[in-house]
Design an enzyme around this catalytic site. Structure first.
Site, mmCIF file in Angstrom:
data_model
loop_
_atom_site.group_PDB
_atom_site.id
_atom_site.type_symbol
_atom_site.label_atom_id
_atom_site.label_comp_id
_atom_site.label_asym_id
_atom_site.label_seq_id
_atom_site.Cartn_x
_atom_site.Cartn_y
_atom_site.Cartn_z
ATOM 1 C CG ASP A 1 -2.155 0.936 0.960
ATOM 2 O OD1 ASP A 1 -2.115 1.736 -0.003
ATOM 3 O OD2 ASP A 1 -3.123 0.874 1.735
HETATM 4 C C1 BGC Z 1 -4.903 3.484 0.029
HETATM 5 C C2 BGC Z 1 -5.047 2.497 -1.100
HETATM 6 C C3 BGC Z 1 -4.950 3.209 -2.409
HETATM 7 C C4 BGC Z 1 -3.611 3.926 -2.461
HETATM 8 C C5 BGC Z 1 -3.373 4.670 -3.753
HETATM 9 C C6 BGC Z 1 -3.666 4.333 -0.114
HETATM 10 O O1 BGC Z 1 -3.685 5.375 0.792
HETATM 11 O O2 BGC Z 1 -4.901 2.817 1.265
HETATM 12 O O3 BGC Z 1 -6.271 1.817 -0.987
HETATM 13 O O4 BGC Z 1 -5.100 2.330 -3.463
HETATM 14 O O5 BGC Z 1 -3.562 4.862 -1.403
HETATM 15 O O6 BGC Z 1 -4.180 5.776 -3.861
#
Ligand code: BGC
Length: 802
Positions: free
Chosen positions: A299
């Site tokens: 993530d």
């Molecule tokens: C989130 C993800 C997301 C990623 C990209 C993160 O903060 O937890 O779910 O896909 O950002 O935007």
């Protein structure tokens, strides 16, 4: 040479073969057949083909190129501040990239990764272009899952995938499929259910639908990421059995049935170690036990990549996103923390997916997806999936053209979806007031009042992720009794809309204005109900909410309650379609609504404990263990407001002839049972019904929840009087429980009861029974995986049995 090919349905094939061998299960479901047909003209290249290609390509890459591929280039929201290697076409507003390679032998384009669960999140404009790039804002995950309709979800996925491909993106960072352990998780709206089987099947349908366009999905957030408070550092303590049966199970189903191109590991720690540094999760379980063929990415900014990126790579997290820590990674390579052989494994996982992507295959996006068709599908999917919780005296539907008094600011700013990465930049959203105006003679003075009030009183909030923008809220005002009184005289019925937004990074609270209704909302419900009931007229509440709210304080005052959740860009039309009876709601709760928040088994531990005294929770112990949601309420006889699986229709259904068709569990791990039931529409309008199978298993070595969902199926639209036979196949693996002592999935011997029912409230229904003569070991799992920290036992924190 172009390597564009469909994703081979390896698991469909495997499942079919297994079923055929066991000569007892009815075959693969229709969804798979449909998709096979749709894509059968393309050449099928299997995972081994791409793995071979990836191996060959990795052999032609220098160590620098490999390190550059596994470490994303850094954050770029379309404004060009990072350099992406071999990016051929940019798409403004993507969340990340995988660097490509360009050398004498290879020309591998960088690929683009964009959010998210309710539709493609990219910027709607691009510098240097006068075109617009709007995406469809689909109903949120919780609403789609309430359809219990894998065909419908696959259809939505297919349309979403078309937008991903035609706007030039390669992977979507969705679906989100964490278990809705507690109603206050701020990201529940992105997720599907409190139940792993439902989550897994819905996610698999979404993956299949999206990937039928030859673009990738990324199931997330793997795993045990069920709250947002201190999300980057929280340590989640979970017993191995709860991990297996509840938190991993849905991911396992999605991987085994749909083979998504990617998995996103989560932010949190599990039992003391970041999930993205756990080899048991990312390699032993995901790859070796479940046979995952895709790539794993972190993530965004998860863990401590500036210090320990190498740990993530060695554990099996193939890609760090958004990246940007290349120097730190090079240092780890130079000092021997990670070897070229380790890195090559990551690169091969990445390339085996990249080679299937539109960017690699030089696909030229049209930038013209069929938005009109998608708008129509978004409307239908939202309306069909809504959950009718209450409908006394047939308050709904309300005949079109009647005079309607509509109360609440949420009809003016109807909430289409949540905030954060699950947000979508769509062209326009239909507000409920607008939808109602199309089909009813709406009390215009009330609409004008609310419009004016909203314009003057809305409050702008910064989003948790600043670059994704701000959002607005507006509390409902106190209404003058005389306004309500005259509305009751001048209209035929009343509608009250309650709205709640939520988003990434913040959990909800059990307070007024959030889980609980505000005083003004409660007063509104009371005064409107009093005035309209005195005039012999009915009152309906619409819940335009990101996740469930309390209903116990007010449900008995009104005639009808429609849980619309956040319906996406067609919100106003979709809700009006249900109110008017153009669409018969066929949704059922994918999450229990408890009587009181305090009844939720995790209420005492959510959102965690501050163990180091810095004022922020840093540890959350899953005290409810395997007893999440209805598993808890049914086992410990807790009354609930609305049970899991529950939802009314404008028609009624009868279930007849429930039977065990075959029982081949005598064949052991490859066996299973097949059940069937006939569902008849006994009412006066057409409708669809989601039937559910709950199993009560004998307790030999293992305690078990009284009821567990083991299968479900939805009828076609049945005309009044029409019947459909539904067949449910339950393989031994689905029936099994996890024995933590032996690290095995087992089916215990004894007598099983199976209820085929409209909801998890099985009271008054008769089960069918079947027997298992001796214990079946379905599979052995990795010894020592998921271990709790030294000195910690599940009994130290599991309190639910007490
Ligand atoms: C989130 C993800 C997301 C990623 C990209 C993160 O903060 O937890 O779910 O896909 O950002 O935007």
């Amino acid at each position: 040479m172009r390597y564009l090919a469909v994703k081979p349905k390896l698991n469909t094939l495997t499942v079919c073969l297994t079923l055929a061998l066991a000569s007892m299960l009815a075959g693969c479901n229709d969804d798979d057949d449909d998709q096979q047909e749709e894509t059968s003209s393309s050449p099928v290249k299997d995972a081994a083909y791409y793995q071979k290609m990836a191996k060959e390509a990795a052999g032609k890459m220098s160590i620098e190129e490999k390190l550059n591929m596994i470490m994303g280039p850094g954050m770029n929201m379309g404004n060009g501040e990072v350099q992406v290697t071999n990016l051929k076409n940019n798409v403004s507003g993507v969340a990340g990239y995988i660097n490509g390679v360009k050398n004498e032998q290879l020309d591998i384009a960088a690929v683009k990764l964009a959010d998210g669960p309710a539709g493609l999140r990219i910027n709607s404009t691009r510098s240097g272009s006068s075109e617009t790039y709007y995406a469809t804002a689909w109903p949120i995950g919780s609403l789609l899952a309430s359809s219990w309709d894998t065909k419908l979800v696959a259809q939505v996925g297919k349309a979403m995938g078309e937008e991903i491909k035609e706007y030039g993106v390669d992977f979507i960072l969705a679906p989100g499929m964490n278990i809705q352990r507690n109603p206050l998780n701020g990201r529940n709206f992105e997720y599907y259910s409190e139940d792993p089987l439902l989550s897994g099947k819905i996610a698999a349908a979404m993956v299949d639908g999206v990937e039928s366009n030859q673009v990738g999905t990324t199931i997330k957030h793997y795993v045990a990421n069920n709250s947002e408070t201190n999300r980057n550092a929280i340590d989640t303590l979970v017993s191995p059995r709860a991990m297996r049966e509840i938190y991993l199970r849905g991911f396992q189903i999605a991987v085994e049935e749909a083979q998504p191109w990617a998995v996103m590991s989560s932010y949190n720690k599990l039992n003391g170690t970041y999930t993205n540094e756990r080899r048991d999760l990312l390699t032993d379980i995901l790859r070796n036990e479940w046979d995952f063929k895709g790539l794993v990415m972190s993530d965004w900014f998860a863990g401590t990549p500036e210090l320990t990126a190498w740990k993530q790579f060695k554990a099996g997290n193939d890609l760090i996103e958004p990246g940007g820590e290349l120097q730190a990674l090079k240092a780890s390579y130079d000092n021997g923390d990670i070897s070229e052989a380790d890195v090559t494994v990551n690169v091969e996982h990445i390339l085996s997916q990249v080679f299937q992507s539109p960017s690699y295959n030089n696909y030229v996006p049209s930038n013209k997806p069929d938005l009109a068709q998608h708008r129509a599908l978004a409307r239908q999917a939202a309306a069909e999936s809504m959950v009718l919780l209450k409908n006394d005296h047939q308050a709904l539907p309300i005949a079109p053209r009647q005079k309607l008094a509509s109360f609440g600011v949420s009809q003016i700013e109807t909430i289409k979806g949540g905030t954060g990465s699950g947000q979508v930049n769509n062209e326009s959203t239909v507000m409920l007031a607008e939808g109602l105006q199309q089909q009813y003679s709406v009390d215009e003075s009330l609409i004008a009042f609310y419009r004016d009030y909203y314009a003057k009183n809305r409050v702008e909030h910064p989003g948790f992720i600043a670059s994704i923008g701000t959002y607005f809220t507006c509390d409902d005002p106190a209404l003058d009794a005389s306004v309500v009184e005259s509305a009751a005289q001048n209209n035929d019925a009343a509608l009250i809309t309650i709205g709640r937004i939520a988003g990434e990074g913040v959990d909800r609270t059990n307070t007024r204005g959030d889980y609980l209704l505000t005083e003004n909302e409660l007063n509104l419900i009371q005064t409107v109900s009093d005035a309209f009931h005195a005039a012999g007229k009915k009152v309906t509440v619409v819940l335009d909410v990101s996740a469930i709210v309390d209903t116990t304080e007010w449900a008995d005052k009104v005639d009808a309650i429609l849980l619309s959740y956040l319906p996406g860009q067609e919100a106003g039309n979709a809700i009006t379609d249900v109110i008017a009876g153009n669409i018969n709601p066929a949704g059922k709760l994918a999450q229990t609504i408890p009587q009181y928040y305090a009844d939720v088994p995790s209420a005492t531990t959510f959102p965690g404990k501050d163990t180091n005294g810095d004022g922020t929770p840093d540890e959350i112990a899953y005290n409810d263990d395997i007893y999440v949601g209805y598993r808890y309420y049914s086992t410990f006889n807790k009354p609930v407001a609305w049970p899991f699986g529950y939802g009314l229709s404008y028609t009624t259904f009868a279930y007849d002839g429930a039977t065990v068709e075959t029982n081949t569990l005598g064949n052991g791990a490859k066996g299973g049972i097949t059940l069937s039931v006939s569902v008849t529409n006994t009412g006066s309008v057409a409708g669809k019904e989601a039937a559910q199978v709950y199993i009560s298993a004998p307790e030999v070595k293992l305690q078990k929840p009284t009821l567990e969902l083991k299968s479900f199926s939805k009828t076609e639209s049945l005309q009044p009087g029409a019947s459909q036979k539904l067949t449910f196949t339950i393989p031994a693996q689905t029936l099994a429980s996890f024995d933590p002592q032996k690290n095995q999935w087992i089916v215990e011997p004894g007598s099983y009861q199976a209820w085929i029912t409209p909801s998890s409230d099985v009271t008054g229904h008769e089960p069918v029974t079947f027997n298992v003569s001796e214990e079946i070991v379905v599979s052995n799992t990795t010894p020592g995986a998921l271990a709790l920290p030294a000195g910690v036992n599940a009994a130290d924190f599991v309190t639910v049995n007490q």
